[in-house]
Design a protein around this motif. Structure first.
Motif, PDB file in Angstrom:
ATOM      1  N   TYR A  82       0.829  -1.205   0.000  1.00 59.89           N
ATOM      2  CA  TYR A  82       0.000   0.000   0.000  1.00 59.89           C
ATOM      3  C   TYR A  82       0.867   1.259   0.000  1.00 59.89           C
ATOM      4  CZ  TYR A  82      -2.707   3.780   2.102  1.00 59.89           C
ATOM      5  OH  TYR A  82      -3.264   4.991   2.374  1.00 59.89           O
ATOM      6  N   ILE A  83       1.888   1.290   0.847  1.00 58.58           N
ATOM      7  CA  ILE A  83       2.788   2.441   0.915  1.00 58.58           C
ATOM      8  C   ILE A  83       3.541   2.612  -0.395  1.00 58.58           C
ATOM      9  CG2 ILE A  83       4.884   3.302   2.042  1.00 58.58           C
ATOM     10  CD1 ILE A  83       2.341   3.732   3.634  1.00 58.58           C
ATOM     11  N   ALA A  84       3.966   1.523  -1.016  1.00 56.15           N
ATOM     12  CA  ALA A  84       4.677   1.602  -2.291  1.00 56.15           C
ATOM     13  C   ALA A  84       3.787   2.194  -3.382  1.00 56.15           C
ATOM     14  CB  ALA A  84       5.173   0.219  -2.702  1.00 56.15           C
ATOM     15  N   VAL A  85       2.545   1.767  -3.439  1.00 55.99           N
ATOM     16  CA  VAL A  85       1.607   2.284  -4.444  1.00 55.99           C
ATOM     17  C   VAL A  85       1.318   3.758  -4.189  1.00 55.99           C
ATOM     18  CG1 VAL A  85      -0.772   2.109  -5.279  1.00 55.99           C
ATOM     19  CG2 VAL A  85       0.572   0.045  -4.914  1.00 55.99           C
ATOM     20  N   ALA A  86       1.088   4.118  -2.937  1.00 53.49           N
ATOM     21  CA  ALA A  86       0.780   5.510  -2.602  1.00 53.49           C
ATOM     22  C   ALA A  86       1.964   6.430  -2.888  1.00 53.49           C
ATOM     23  CB  ALA A  86       0.382   5.613  -1.132  1.00 53.49           C
ATOM     24  N   SER A  87       3.164   6.002  -2.546  1.00 55.57           N
ATOM     25  CA  SER A  87       4.329   6.855  -2.780  1.00 55.57           C
ATOM     26  C   SER A  87       4.607   7.012  -4.269  1.00 55.57           C
ATOM     27  CB  SER A  87       5.556   6.310  -2.057  1.00 55.57           C
ATOM     28  OG  SER A  87       5.896   5.039  -2.543  1.00 55.57           O
ATOM     29  N   ARG A  88       4.380   5.960  -5.049  1.00 48.43           N
ATOM     30  CA  ARG A  88       4.556   6.061  -6.498  1.00 48.43           C
ATOM     31  C   ARG A  88       3.556   7.058  -7.088  1.00 48.43           C
ATOM     32  NH1 ARG A  88       2.858   1.187  -9.176  1.00 48.43           N
ATOM     33  NH2 ARG A  88       3.971   0.237  -7.465  1.00 48.43           N
ATOM     34  N   ALA A  89       2.324   7.036  -6.603  1.00 52.31           N
ATOM     35  CA  ALA A  89       1.305   7.968  -7.095  1.00 52.31           C
ATOM     36  C   ALA A  89       1.669   9.408  -6.751  1.00 52.31           C
ATOM     37  CB  ALA A  89      -0.052   7.613  -6.505  1.00 52.31           C
ATOM     38  N   VAL A  90       2.189   9.621  -5.552  1.00 50.87           N
ATOM     39  CA  VAL A  90       2.584  10.977  -5.153  1.00 50.87           C
ATOM     40  C   VAL A  90       3.757  11.452  -5.993  1.00 50.87           C
ATOM     41  CG1 VAL A  90       3.593  12.346  -3.284  1.00 50.87           C
ATOM     42  CG2 VAL A  90       1.686  10.810  -2.815  1.00 50.87           C
ATOM     43  N   ARG A  91       4.761  10.590  -6.191  1.00 53.81           N
ATOM     44  CA  ARG A  91       5.922  10.984  -6.995  1.00 53.81           C
ATOM     45  C   ARG A  91       5.526  11.343  -8.418  1.00 53.81           C
ATOM     46  NH1 ARG A  91       8.406   6.111  -5.324  1.00 53.81           N
ATOM     47  NH2 ARG A  91       9.187   6.417  -3.237  1.00 53.81           N
ATOM     48  N   ARG A  92       4.613  10.583  -8.999  1.00 49.97           N
ATOM     49  CA  ARG A  92       4.193  10.845 -10.381  1.00 49.97           C
ATOM     50  C   ARG A  92       3.375  12.124 -10.509  1.00 49.97           C
ATOM     51  NH1 ARG A  92       2.503   4.835 -12.548  1.00 49.97           N
ATOM     52  NH2 ARG A  92       4.625   4.024 -12.661  1.00 49.97           N
ATOM     53  N   SER A  93       2.786  12.587  -9.422  1.00 51.14           N
ATOM     54  CA  SER A  93       1.959  13.791  -9.490  1.00 51.14           C
ATOM     55  C   SER A  93       2.766  15.077  -9.312  1.00 51.14           C
ATOM     56  CB  SER A  93       0.862  13.731  -8.426  1.00 51.14           C
ATOM     57  OG  SER A  93       1.425  13.848  -7.138  1.00 51.14           O
ATOM     58  N   LEU A  94       4.040  14.962  -8.955  1.00 49.19           N
ATOM     59  CA  LEU A  94       4.863  16.149  -8.736  1.00 49.19           C
ATOM     60  C   LEU A  94       5.310  16.762 -10.056  1.00 49.19           C
ATOM     61  CD1 LEU A  94       7.155  14.784  -5.897  1.00 49.19           C
ATOM     62  CD2 LEU A  94       5.256  16.376  -5.647  1.00 49.19           C
ATOM     63  N   LYS A  95       5.688  18.038  -9.991  1.00 47.50           N
ATOM     64  CA  LYS A  95       6.259  18.698 -11.165  1.00 47.50           C
ATOM     65  C   LYS A  95       7.621  18.093 -11.460  1.00 47.50           C
ATOM     66  CE  LYS A  95       3.854  23.033 -10.658  1.00 47.50           C
ATOM     67  NZ  LYS A  95       3.958  24.471 -10.486  1.00 47.50           N
ATOM     68  N   GLU A  96       8.093  18.301 -12.681  1.00 42.40           N
ATOM     69  CA  GLU A  96       9.280  17.607 -13.190  1.00 42.40           C
ATOM     70  C   GLU A  96      10.502  17.717 -12.276  1.00 42.40           C
ATOM     71  OE1 GLU A  96      11.234  15.161 -15.873  1.00 42.40           O
ATOM     72  OE2 GLU A  96       9.130  15.712 -15.814  1.00 42.40           O
ATOM     73  N   ASP A  97      10.878  18.919 -11.851  1.00 39.13           N
ATOM     74  CA  ASP A  97      12.098  19.071 -11.055  1.00 39.13           C
ATOM     75  C   ASP A  97      11.976  18.393  -9.693  1.00 39.13           C
ATOM     76  OD1 ASP A  97      10.175  20.958 -10.375  1.00 39.13           O
ATOM     77  OD2 ASP A  97      11.652  22.418  -9.678  1.00 39.13           O
ATOM     78  N   LYS A  98      10.846  18.547  -9.049  1.00 36.97           N
ATOM     79  CA  LYS A  98      10.647  17.913  -7.747  1.00 36.97           C
ATOM     80  C   LYS A  98      10.452  16.405  -7.886  1.00 36.97           C
ATOM     81  CE  LYS A  98       8.852  21.987  -5.504  1.00 36.97           C
ATOM     82  NZ  LYS A  98      10.014  22.340  -4.755  1.00 36.97           N
ATOM     83  N   ARG A  99       9.858  15.982  -9.005  1.00 34.86           N
ATOM     84  CA  ARG A  99       9.654  14.555  -9.241  1.00 34.86           C
ATOM     85  C   ARG A  99      10.986  13.830  -9.372  1.00 34.86           C
ATOM     86  NH1 ARG A  99       9.759  11.414 -13.455  1.00 34.86           N
ATOM     87  NH2 ARG A  99       9.884  13.110 -14.933  1.00 34.86           N
ATOM     88  N   LEU A 100      11.931  14.424 -10.092  1.00 34.98           N
ATOM     89  CA  LEU A 100      13.238  13.791 -10.261  1.00 34.98           C
ATOM     90  C   LEU A 100      13.964  13.645  -8.927  1.00 34.98           C
ATOM     91  CD1 LEU A 100      14.409  15.526 -13.545  1.00 34.98           C
ATOM     92  CD2 LEU A 100      13.601  13.181 -13.251  1.00 34.98           C
ATOM     93  N   ALA A 101      13.884  14.678  -8.096  1.00 40.00           N
ATOM     94  CA  ALA A 101      14.522  14.609  -6.780  1.00 40.00           C
ATOM     95  C   ALA A 101      13.857  13.541  -5.909  1.00 40.00           C
ATOM     96  CB  ALA A 101      14.454  15.964  -6.094  1.00 40.00           C
TER      97      ALA A 101
END
Length: 50
Positions: free
Chosen positions: A15-34
């Motif tokens: 559950y945590i892995a799925v949720a964190s992946r969804a949050v990372r994908r929703s970030l803007k490009e520069d913050k997503r890469l970090a």
């Protein structure tokens, strides 16, 4: 008290892995890469002999 992830048949770690992946994908490009770099992990192990 049933949690939604438990009712869906997921483990807490999954559950945590799925949720964190969804949050990372929703970030803007520069913050997503970090965030993706922080999400990577490395596993090392050593065999100990007695």
């Amino acid at each position: 008290m049933a949690f939604a992830w438990k009712a869906a048949g997921l483990t807490y770690n999954r559950y945590i892995a799925v949720a964190s992946r969804a949050v990372r994908r929703s970030l803007k490009e520069d913050k997503r890469l970090a965030a993706e770099r922080r999400g990577e992990s490395e596993l090392r192990f050593a065999r100990w002999e007695v």
